[in-house]
Design a protein around this motif. Sequence first.
Motif, PDB file in Angstrom:
ATOM      1  N   ASP A   1       0.756  -1.110  -0.046  1.00  0.00           N
ATOM      2  CA  ASP A   1       0.040   0.012   0.019  1.00  0.00           C
ATOM      3  C   ASP A   1       0.757   1.227  -0.028  1.00  0.00           C
ATOM      4  O   ASP A   1       0.551   2.276  -0.344  1.00  0.00           O
ATOM      5  CB  ASP A   1      -0.857  -0.054   1.331  1.00  0.00           C
ATOM      6  CG  ASP A   1      -2.275  -0.789   1.067  1.00  0.00           C
ATOM      7  OD1 ASP A   1      -2.320  -1.462   0.034  1.00  0.00           O
ATOM      8  OD2 ASP A   1      -2.938  -1.023   1.875  1.00  0.00           O
TER       9      ASP A   1
ATOM     10  N   ARG B   1       1.690   2.216  -4.131  1.00  0.00           N
ATOM     11  CA  ARG B   1       0.920   1.813  -5.131  1.00  0.00           C
ATOM     12  C   ARG B   1       1.116   2.905  -6.300  1.00  0.00           C
ATOM     13  O   ARG B   1       0.910   2.693  -7.430  1.00  0.00           O
ATOM     14  CB  ARG B   1      -0.380   1.986  -4.663  1.00  0.00           C
ATOM     15  CG  ARG B   1      -0.728   0.987  -3.788  1.00  0.00           C
ATOM     16  CD  ARG B   1      -2.439   1.054  -3.744  1.00  0.00           C
ATOM     17  NE  ARG B   1      -2.776  -0.094  -2.844  1.00  0.00           N
ATOM     18  CZ  ARG B   1      -4.140  -0.248  -2.473  1.00  0.00           C
ATOM     19  NH1 ARG B   1      -5.179   0.339  -2.816  1.00  0.00           N
ATOM     20  NH2 ARG B   1      -4.420  -1.294  -1.794  1.00  0.00           N
TER      21      ARG B   1
ATOM     22  N   HIS C   1      -3.696   6.451  -1.813  1.00  0.00           N
ATOM     23  CA  HIS C   1      -4.640   4.968  -1.771  1.00  0.00           C
ATOM     24  C   HIS C   1      -5.378   5.246  -0.235  1.00  0.00           C
ATOM     25  O   HIS C   1      -6.434   4.402  -0.213  1.00  0.00           O
ATOM     26  CB  HIS C   1      -3.708   3.921  -1.753  1.00  0.00           C
ATOM     27  CG  HIS C   1      -2.685   3.776  -0.607  1.00  0.00           C
ATOM     28  ND1 HIS C   1      -1.641   4.496  -0.739  1.00  0.00           N
ATOM     29  CD2 HIS C   1      -2.542   2.983   0.686  1.00  0.00           C
ATOM     30  CE1 HIS C   1      -0.998   4.403   0.649  1.00  0.00           C
ATOM     31  NE2 HIS C   1      -1.627   3.430   1.101  1.00  0.00           N
TER      32      HIS C   1
ATOM     33  N   PRO D   1      -7.393   6.775  -5.652  1.00  0.00           N
ATOM     34  CA  PRO D   1      -6.687   5.813  -6.088  1.00  0.00           C
ATOM     35  C   PRO D   1      -6.396   6.060  -7.596  1.00  0.00           C
ATOM     36  O   PRO D   1      -5.137   5.729  -7.905  1.00  0.00           O
ATOM     37  CB  PRO D   1      -7.655   4.548  -5.835  1.00  0.00           C
ATOM     38  CG  PRO D   1      -9.158   5.240  -6.022  1.00  0.00           C
ATOM     39  CD  PRO D   1      -8.779   6.463  -5.239  1.00  0.00           C
TER      40      PRO D   1
END
Length: 205
Positions: free
Chosen positions: A38, A41, A91, A96
Amino acid sequence: AKARGPQTLKADRQDIQKMRRFFAHEMAHIWQTSLGSDNARWFNEGEAEMLALYALEHHGHITHVEVSQNLSARVPQCVESLRRTSLLEAHRRGEPQANYTAGALVIASALSSISADGTQEDITALDRALQTRPVAERRNQPLEAFQSTLKQLGATPKAVDAIGTFIRVHHDDPFVALRLLFDSTGLPYSVDGTTLTIKPVRNAR
């Protein structure tokens, strides 16, 4: 295409290119060096986007001009997303898409930065160099591993710092931050008012 029904299976070129890019992106995830999870990303999605574009170019589905047009089209959404969050936190902050827009622009800038000495490095060279970093570093300190790899490949300290700052900081004016990133890494672009256009660049890929 199947979900839309058999009457629409005769897709036009734009639909076909979207499907090709989607499949190329997902295949890139199988091949690419993974950084963090995470907390990286921006790299995992951004590099997959660039790999997809270069794969389509390599196989003659798009031109190098269309690669630049695709990147330029990401700028407005990148700017809009980064008004609300940093790329590093996108994120977690409900943005996103920044990983696919700003992330791809970061990778394009990184590739430009490692070509500053006149030796055009391709995206696979970047990935191969990343693979040599210790696994623990790539997992737990992905941005640091990325920056160290750029230094290893010849990026200037100014370019490396600019990339790190662009990723970490929540910018008051993301448009200005993008221009600073491109100026620092040597990615060619032009500006007309509030429109930023990335100029076509031919790199060995």
